[in-house]
Design an enzyme around this catalytic site. Sequence first.
Site, short mmCIF file in Angstrom:
data_model
loop_
_atom_site.label_atom_id
_atom_site.label_comp_id
_atom_site.label_asym_id
_atom_site.label_seq_id
_atom_site.Cartn_x
_atom_site.Cartn_y
_atom_site.Cartn_z
N CYS A 134 21.68 -16.11 42.32
CA CYS A 134 21.45 -15.91 40.87
C CYS A 134 20.83 -17.14 40.22
CB CYS A 134 22.74 -15.52 40.14
SG CYS A 134 23.36 -13.94 40.61
N ASP A 140 28.05 -24.77 30.66
CA ASP A 140 28.49 -23.68 31.55
C ASP A 140 29.40 -24.32 32.60
OD1 ASP A 140 28.76 -21.96 33.66
OD2 ASP A 140 26.64 -21.48 33.85
N GLN A 199 31.36 -23.44 37.50
CA GLN A 199 31.58 -24.08 38.80
C GLN A 199 32.29 -25.43 38.67
OE1 GLN A 199 31.04 -22.67 41.67
NE2 GLN A 199 29.85 -20.90 40.99
N HIS A 243 22.13 -21.08 36.56
CA HIS A 243 22.42 -19.71 36.99
C HIS A 243 21.75 -18.77 35.98
CE1 HIS A 243 24.98 -16.10 37.47
NE2 HIS A 243 25.38 -16.60 38.63
N LYS A 262 36.77 -17.49 39.18
CA LYS A 262 36.31 -18.62 40.01
C LYS A 262 37.37 -19.72 40.10
CE LYS A 262 31.42 -17.85 39.04
NZ LYS A 262 30.89 -17.24 40.27
#
Length: 408
Positions: free
Chosen positions: A366, A201, A204, A124, A227
């Site tokens: 993104c 990261d 997700q 991303h 999220k």
Amino acid sequence: MNDIQLQNIRAEFPILQEKIYNKELIYFDNGATTQKPKCVIDRITFGYEHLNANIHRGVHYLSQKATEAHEDARTVVANFLGAKTREEIIFTRGTTEAINLIAFSFGEAFCTEGDEVIVSELEHHANIVPWQMLCERKKMKLRVIPINENGELDVDAYKSLLNEKTKIVAIAHVSNVLGTINPVKEIIQIAHQQNVPVLVDGAQAVPHIKVDVVELDADFYVFSGHKIYGPTGIGALYGKAKWLNQIPPYQGGGEMIATVSFEKTTYNELPFKFEAGTPDYIGSTALAEALKYVEMIGLDQIAEHEHSLLTYCTERLINEIEGIRIIGTAKEKSAVISFLVGNIHPYDIGMLLDKLGIAVRTGHHCAQPLIDSLGIPGTVRASFALYNTKSEIDVFVDALKKVVGMLG
Ligand code: PLP
């Protein structure tokens, strides 16, 4: 998860009762943000109605109670991620701010001209641009791990990119476009053989996979509250204390200091050194509520449910939508389906699905470098959450057939 459990869960999310253009809302844009259960919404209201006072600096009752709630929330996040100590959790505005914090502060402490940072092709923008900015600032080089045709990282290529100039590796746990679940434990082990730290990261990943930062041996792990059924504007950075103690603050101001004079300022200890200004103490407590909610249902159960949605939807799409191309076919995959149909522009599909009450995302998500490398204009993305159902998928597939019929 049986039907009754699922209906009970759905009843806890007020927005799922909304009608969109007079149609039942089908919300398949969970990769962008998730909807909020009543307990999270209530915690925000409760905070403002009963526990609102600026934290950490007040001697009065409300300030102390609000401080306690904020610090308890830090403990909830620490336990959720399996951190060894709560001081290793820094509240941030979200994933983006957390990555910027590390790119800046780690960069200041450890990086010089000629050094290198490794990211991957499926990142991303939030896990590309802060590193590019670091590279520009320090005259460093950004190296990129390629992916194969299924959207999986090329681990051999990664090994050959690592060298004595590599200062840090920054990698998504789960791709927001392809759904690929990266082998982060292996990535970390390989980096550590060369004493290179790794930032993961987890934006997700945390809503779908049980994460244990100690088991992964991650040096930094970041995620966003919104999220994972929490509020917007709050997220967290986990960092090993040994790193956080060695890197300078990201922002200056109140709270992050020990002493201030015009001649010299000394900094506060962890975690406060990285939390300049009034923190989002209402957001942190609502985030803790969201994490408790997820833990109450159980990440294993959530993962199993979402996986069954992924399999069901993928099969129906492949079998019933002529000309469909699924983008991202990794073996280890999260509940994200990116696709294209023939030459139809993804935006047109998204627009027409919207008119039928179905929320999907279209575009580059993104992740422009990834989309460019795939040579496509973008994708339509359906991403699932714990409250989605097979009957919603049935409506979606039938609607997509109609839309493709109109546009094709
Ligand atoms: N990383 C990934 C993989 C994402 O999917 C996102 C958001 O979509 C981000 C980072 C950025 O998250 P936020 O905008 O909450 O900071």
